[in-house]
Design a protein around this motif. Structure first.
Motif, PDB file in Angstrom:
ATOM      1  N   TYR A  68       2.623  -5.401  -7.894  1.00 57.27           N
ATOM      2  CA  TYR A  68       3.552  -5.712  -6.796  1.00 57.27           C
ATOM      3  C   TYR A  68       3.466  -4.636  -5.709  1.00 57.27           C
ATOM      4  CZ  TYR A  68       7.924  -6.333  -4.261  1.00 57.27           C
ATOM      5  OH  TYR A  68       8.854  -6.494  -3.274  1.00 57.27           O
ATOM      6  N   THR A  69       3.568  -3.382  -6.108  1.00 59.35           N
ATOM      7  CA  THR A  69       3.492  -2.275  -5.152  1.00 59.35           C
ATOM      8  C   THR A  69       2.131  -2.232  -4.484  1.00 59.35           C
ATOM      9  OG1 THR A  69       5.108  -1.003  -6.422  1.00 59.35           O
ATOM     10  CG2 THR A  69       3.707   0.228  -4.896  1.00 59.35           C
ATOM     11  N   LEU A  70       1.090  -2.453  -5.239  1.00 56.30           N
ATOM     12  CA  LEU A  70      -0.260  -2.461  -4.691  1.00 56.30           C
ATOM     13  C   LEU A  70      -0.411  -3.566  -3.637  1.00 56.30           C
ATOM     14  CD1 LEU A  70      -3.007  -1.125  -4.799  1.00 56.30           C
ATOM     15  CD2 LEU A  70      -3.594  -2.633  -6.696  1.00 56.30           C
ATOM     16  N   LYS A  71       0.176  -4.719  -3.883  1.00 59.68           N
ATOM     17  CA  LYS A  71       0.124  -5.817  -2.913  1.00 59.68           C
ATOM     18  C   LYS A  71       0.858  -5.431  -1.636  1.00 59.68           C
ATOM     19  CE  LYS A  71      -0.821  -9.906  -1.359  1.00 59.68           C
ATOM     20  NZ  LYS A  71      -2.179 -10.278  -0.987  1.00 59.68           N
ATOM     21  N   LEU A  72       2.015  -4.785  -1.751  1.00 64.22           N
ATOM     22  CA  LEU A  72       2.751  -4.354  -0.561  1.00 64.22           C
ATOM     23  C   LEU A  72       1.948  -3.328   0.239  1.00 64.22           C
ATOM     24  CD1 LEU A  72       6.431  -4.018  -1.839  1.00 64.22           C
ATOM     25  CD2 LEU A  72       5.302  -5.990  -0.797  1.00 64.22           C
ATOM     26  N   ILE A  73       1.297  -2.420  -0.465  1.00 62.81           N
ATOM     27  CA  ILE A  73       0.446  -1.430   0.196  1.00 62.81           C
ATOM     28  C   ILE A  73      -0.685  -2.131   0.939  1.00 62.81           C
ATOM     29  CG2 ILE A  73      -1.216   0.435  -0.187  1.00 62.81           C
ATOM     30  CD1 ILE A  73       0.633   1.311  -2.575  1.00 62.81           C
ATOM     31  N   SER A  74      -1.338  -3.078   0.278  1.00 64.73           N
ATOM     32  CA  SER A  74      -2.464  -3.781   0.907  1.00 64.73           C
ATOM     33  C   SER A  74      -2.001  -4.561   2.138  1.00 64.73           C
ATOM     34  CB  SER A  74      -3.178  -4.701  -0.088  1.00 64.73           C
ATOM     35  OG  SER A  74      -2.421  -5.846  -0.379  1.00 64.73           O
ATOM     36  N   LEU A  75      -0.854  -5.221   2.051  1.00 64.93           N
ATOM     37  CA  LEU A  75      -0.331  -5.963   3.197  1.00 64.93           C
ATOM     38  C   LEU A  75      -0.026  -5.026   4.361  1.00 64.93           C
ATOM     39  CD1 LEU A  75       2.058  -8.466   1.370  1.00 64.93           C
ATOM     40  CD2 LEU A  75      -0.074  -9.037   2.575  1.00 64.93           C
ATOM     41  N   SER A  76       0.576  -3.897   4.071  1.00 66.49           N
ATOM     42  CA  SER A  76       0.927  -2.941   5.126  1.00 66.49           C
ATOM     43  C   SER A  76      -0.309  -2.300   5.754  1.00 66.49           C
ATOM     44  CB  SER A  76       1.873  -1.870   4.586  1.00 66.49           C
ATOM     45  OG  SER A  76       3.128  -2.453   4.293  1.00 66.49           O
ATOM     46  N   LEU A  77      -1.378  -2.191   4.987  1.00 68.44           N
ATOM     47  CA  LEU A  77      -2.627  -1.645   5.525  1.00 68.44           C
ATOM     48  C   LEU A  77      -3.509  -2.724   6.164  1.00 68.44           C
ATOM     49  CD1 LEU A  77      -3.609   0.879   2.710  1.00 68.44           C
ATOM     50  CD2 LEU A  77      -2.907   1.431   5.051  1.00 68.44           C
ATOM     51  N   GLY A  78      -3.141  -3.983   5.950  1.00 70.71           N
ATOM     52  CA  GLY A  78      -3.923  -5.075   6.517  1.00 70.71           C
ATOM     53  C   GLY A  78      -5.253  -5.291   5.816  1.00 70.71           C
TER      54      GLY A  78
END
Length: 86
Positions: free
Chosen positions: A66-76
């Protein structure tokens, strides 16, 4: 015992790959760790400490999916971009 050692070795390898790719993506976007933490919070309402982000980038911590997905979304970038061995 050998299975446990193999698991730890693989986890360490994944952590290093993730950390390197995350750092590259963050720097490409000209963000420092604090700015990335703020972006994750503003984009998704999830508070991550900049030290935690640093630990991920150093391969010392492994975030949840979940956290990894949020990081990836925020980094594009995609999850696969963060985990790609290049």
């Amino acid at each position: 015992m050998a299975k446990e050692e193999a698991r730890k070795r693989i986890e360490a390898e994944i952590s290093c790959i993730l950390g390197e790719n995350m750092r590259k993506a963050r720097r490409l976007r000209q963000l420092n760790q604090r700015q990335l933490a703020d972006k994750i919070y503003s984009d998704h309402g999830c508070k991550l400490d900049e030290k935690y982000i640093g630990h991920i980038e150093q391969g010392r911590r492994m975030p949840s999916l979940y956290t990894l997905k949020l990081i990836s979304l925020s980094l594009g970038v995609s999850l696969s971009d963060l985990l790609n061995e290049n």
